[in-house]
Design an enzyme around this catalytic site. Structure first.
Site, PDB file in Angstrom:
ATOM      1  CB  SER A 130      -0.901   0.024   1.230  1.00 23.46           C
ATOM      2  OG  SER A 130      -1.518   1.289   1.309  1.00 23.46           O
TER       3      SER A 130
ATOM      4  CG  HIS B 128      -3.837  -1.491  -1.697  1.00 21.83           C
ATOM      5  ND1 HIS B 128      -4.934  -2.222  -2.098  1.00 21.83           N
ATOM      6  CD2 HIS B 128      -4.266  -0.689  -0.694  1.00 21.83           C
ATOM      7  CE1 HIS B 128      -5.979  -1.887  -1.360  1.00 21.83           C
ATOM      8  NE2 HIS B 128      -5.610  -0.948  -0.498  1.00 21.83           N
TER       9      HIS B 128
ATOM     10  CG  ASP C  20      -5.213   2.499   0.597  1.00 24.61           C
ATOM     11  OD1 ASP C  20      -6.178   1.731   0.508  1.00 24.61           O
ATOM     12  OD2 ASP C  20      -4.080   2.150   0.995  1.00 24.61           O
TER      13      ASP C  20
ATOM     14  CG  MET D 282      -8.477   7.230   2.335  1.00 22.59           C
ATOM     15  SD  MET D 282      -7.516   7.285   3.843  1.00 22.59           S
ATOM     16  CE  MET D 282      -6.849   5.629   3.860  1.00 22.59           C
TER      17      MET D 282
ATOM     18  CG  HIS E 181      -9.318   0.308  -0.839  1.00 22.26           C
ATOM     19  ND1 HIS E 181      -8.740   0.071   0.397  1.00 22.26           N
ATOM     20  CD2 HIS E 181     -10.656   0.365  -0.626  1.00 22.26           C
ATOM     21  CE1 HIS E 181      -9.686  -0.026   1.308  1.00 22.26           C
ATOM     22  NE2 HIS E 181     -10.864   0.164   0.722  1.00 22.26           N
TER      23      HIS E 181
ATOM     24  CG  MET F 146     -11.441   3.428   1.734  1.00 21.11           C
ATOM     25  SD  MET F 146      -9.908   3.374   2.672  1.00 21.11           S
ATOM     26  CE  MET F 146      -8.749   3.457   1.314  1.00 21.11           C
TER      27      MET F 146
ATOM     28  CG  MET G  42     -11.913  -2.563   4.746  1.00 23.76           C
ATOM     29  SD  MET G  42     -10.347  -2.125   3.949  1.00 23.76           S
ATOM     30  CE  MET G  42      -9.369  -1.491   5.317  1.00 23.76           C
TER      31      MET G  42
ATOM     32  CG  ASP H  48      -6.435  -2.766   2.861  1.00 23.24           C
ATOM     33  OD1 ASP H  48      -5.350  -2.551   3.438  1.00 23.24           O
ATOM     34  OD2 ASP H  48      -7.045  -1.903   2.192  1.00 23.24           O
TER      35      ASP H  48
HETATM   36  C1  DX5 Z   1      -6.574   1.567   5.314  1.00 20.06           C
HETATM   37  C2  DX5 Z   1      -6.086   1.287   3.931  1.00 20.06           C
HETATM   38  C3  DX5 Z   1      -4.974   0.329   3.877  1.00 20.06           C
HETATM   39  C4  DX5 Z   1      -3.713   0.779   4.598  1.00 20.06           C
HETATM   40  C5  DX5 Z   1      -3.161  -0.457   5.223  1.00 20.06           C
HETATM   41  O1  DX5 Z   1      -7.744   2.279   5.250  1.00 20.06           O
HETATM   42  O2  DX5 Z   1      -7.127   0.742   3.151  1.00 20.06           O
HETATM   43  O3  DX5 Z   1      -4.668  -0.066   2.555  1.00 20.06           O
HETATM   44  O4  DX5 Z   1      -2.746   1.364   3.787  1.00 20.06           O
HETATM   45  O5  DX5 Z   1      -2.100  -0.114   6.035  1.00 20.06           O
HETATM   46  P1  DX5 Z   1      -1.394  -1.143   7.025  1.00 20.06           P
HETATM   47  O6  DX5 Z   1      -0.876  -2.271   6.190  1.00 20.06           O
HETATM   48  O7  DX5 Z   1      -0.334  -0.313   7.668  1.00 20.06           O
HETATM   49  O8  DX5 Z   1      -2.460  -1.600   8.006  1.00 20.06           O
HETATM   50 ZN    ZN Z   2      -6.618  -0.140   1.173  1.00 26.58          ZN
END
Ligand code: DX5
Ligand code: ZN
Length: 214
Positions: free
Chosen positions: A5, A30, A32, A34, A63, A65, A134, A172
């Site tokens: 990620s 990956h 993310d 947000m 991903h 969010m 998750m 994840d």
């Molecule tokens: C959290 C993200 C993850 C995050 C995971 O909302 O979706 O992808 O980067 O981070 P770690 O591996 O540090 O838990």
């Molecule tokens: Zn993620």
């Protein structure tokens, strides 16, 4: 498979970190996204992904969010997403959203928050290329793995074997060298790892180590 990620990468040296992943045993990137509404944090959007794509030599596993992801499906395709995952909790017409993603030329996945039961996927799993569970509450890297995720993997493994054996299971949140082996054994196909990779002394070695635990 392993999908490091980039949320935990050094954004001031993003190209360096992208190239590290290119040269590692990782399978996907990956990414993310947000919006500060669906989750209590804001990360980055299409302009940054466009830059990541310029250097990335492996598929982008994006991903989302964000609320109402339908509005942005084409724009994520345009900046280079190969796999697009949307939250069950953010989609009123999930079947339509999944079809929209596939029609746009991407692989489509559904994400479940820790409190959302796997049984709700009964009538959508046949349309999914992957399901992402998750194993922390989304929004931040570096959180503690939620143990109940193992039970959800077992349930999801049963469901996909019955309805869509090609559907991948991705996990994840809180993944590390300590739980990777049990996650793969339980039925996970793809592990996302952020802080475990980028917080390590040797990220490339850690990627290889996690991947080797399967
Ligand atoms: C959290 C993200 C993850 C995050 C995971 O909302 O979706 O992808 O980067 O981070 P770690 O591996 O540090 O838990
Ligand atoms: Zn993620």
């Amino acid at each position: 498979m392993i999908s490091p990620s980039l949320l935990s990468a050094d954004f001031g040296n993003l190209q360096r970190d992208v190239e590290m992943i290119n040269n590692s045993a990782a399978d996907w990137f990956h990414v993310d996204v947000m919006d500060g509404v669906f989750v209590p944090n804001i990360s980055f959007g299409q302009p940054v992904i466009k830059f990541i794509k310029k250097h990335a030599q492996k598929p982008l596993d994006v991903h989302l969010m964000i609320v109402d992801p339908d509005r942005y499906v084409e724009s994520f395709k345009q900046v280079g997403a190969d796999i697009l995952t949307v939250h069950y909790e953010a989609c009123t017409h999930l079947h339509r959203t999944i079809a929209h993603i596939k029609d746009s030329g991407m692989k489509a996945g559904v994400v479940l928050n820790p409190h959302t039961p796997v049984s709700l996927l009964e009538d959508i799993v046949q349309d999914c290329d992957l399901v992402l569970l998750m194993s922390v509450n989304p929004g931040f890297g570096g959180q503690k793995y939620i143990e109940n995720t193992y039970n959800k993997i077992i349930q999801l493994d049963e469901l996909r074997n019955r309805k869509n054996p090609n559907c991948l299971i991705e996990i994840d949140g809180g993944v590390s060298v300590d739980n990777a082996s049990k996650l793969y054994e339980t039925g996970a196909d793809v592990l996302v790892a952020g802080s475990a990779v980028f917080g390590a002394q040797n990220p490339m070695e850690t990627i290889e180590k996690i991947k080797g635990l399967r």
